[in-house]
Design a protein around this motif. Structure first.
Motif, short mmCIF file in Angstrom:
data_model
loop_
_atom_site.label_atom_id
_atom_site.label_comp_id
_atom_site.label_asym_id
_atom_site.label_seq_id
_atom_site.Cartn_x
_atom_site.Cartn_y
_atom_site.Cartn_z
N ALA A 89 1.21 -0.77 -0.42
CA ALA A 89 -0.37 -0.39 -0.13
C ALA A 89 0.90 1.46 0.08
CB ALA A 89 -0.66 -0.45 1.03
N ASP A 129 -9.23 1.96 -6.43
CA ASP A 129 -9.74 1.56 -5.51
C ASP A 129 -8.83 1.07 -4.19
OD1 ASP A 129 -11.29 3.22 -6.49
OD2 ASP A 129 -12.95 1.91 -7.22
N THR A 130 -8.57 0.59 -4.17
CA THR A 130 -7.77 -0.76 -3.69
C THR A 130 -6.66 -1.72 -4.11
OG1 THR A 130 -9.01 -2.83 -4.13
CG2 THR A 130 -10.23 -1.57 -3.04
N THR A 131 -6.08 -2.26 -3.46
CA THR A 131 -4.59 -2.81 -3.13
C THR A 131 -5.11 -4.99 -4.22
OG1 THR A 131 -3.86 -3.90 -1.08
CG2 THR A 131 -2.63 -1.71 -2.13
N SER A 142 -5.92 -9.19 2.49
CA SER A 142 -6.78 -7.63 3.13
C SER A 142 -7.19 -8.18 4.61
CB SER A 142 -7.58 -8.10 2.10
OG SER A 142 -8.80 -9.00 1.44
#
Length: 207
Positions: A89, A129-131, A142
């Motif tokens: 991230a 929007d997300t890894t 996650s």
């Protein structure tokens, strides 16, 4: 006029993949495809470039993030798309701080990269929007909390609980608790195994 693109990636297949994407769009032109960010200053001085597509982590130790910082400082009009297969991230955070226009996870495929290229040239800032979620032992990445990921990142440096605590401004006991929670979740036998697997998979990259 065609927009000129420089590719920087240490993997032959990855470079060829991006080269193939550029070849499908008549508005784009590949000016160079290189395997290391270590000579970015040389190529930027020699070439006329509108966009650089930069891998982040390269086997020779050169960094796409450092190269992006150099480009933005010396060639601020050149647009940048950073690319990686690693879900760390902090890559996203630093890319935003540098002023990089686009970020592409390689697994998202050809159409996504073309969308990012076109968006960047239209003045957009395009980030995921997300890894990506990767397998880590018995869980996917996650499922780790942000605090656990921060401890895990420090753990990959080989730091002791006290050293990690000092860097993150928490107690050594809190560090120990986070590590134990991660071991319980992932099923790994010890902190070394946990750190090695997390680093190999690119879930966290030590500073």
């Amino acid at each position: 006029m065609k927009r000129k693109i420089l590719i920087v990636d240490d993997q032959n297949m990855a470079r060829e993949f991006v080269e193939g994407i550029i070849a499908t769009d008549d508005s784009l032109e590949l000016v160079k495809s290189i395997s290391s960010a270590s000579l970015i200053d040389v190529y930027m001085a020699r070439l006329s470039v509108d966009l650089v597509i930069l891998d982040i982590v390269m086997v020779d130790g050169s960094s796409g993030l450092n190269a992006a910082e150099y480009i933005k400082k010396n060639y601020p009009k050149v647009k940048i798309i950073l690319s990686t297969a690693m879900p760390e991230a902090n890559f996203l955070n630093r890319a935003r701080m540098i002023g990089v226009e686009g970020f592409w996870y390689k697994e998202s495929g050809r159409d996504k990269l073309l969308e990012i290229i076109n968006g960047v040239f239209n003045g957009e800032s395009i980030y995921p929007d997300t890894t990506p979620a990767l397998q880590l032992g018995d869980i996917i990445s996650s499922e780790l909390t942000q605090s656990e990921l921060e401890v895990l990142r420090e753990l990959t440096n080989g730091s002791s609980n006290a050293q990690i605590g000092n860097r993150l401004h928490i107690s050594a006991n809190t560090v120990k608790t986070h590590i134990q929670h991660m071991l319980d979740k992932t099923g790994f036998n010890n902190r070394t195994e946990l750190a090695i697997e997390a680093r190999i998979r690119g879930i966290v990259i030590p500073d």
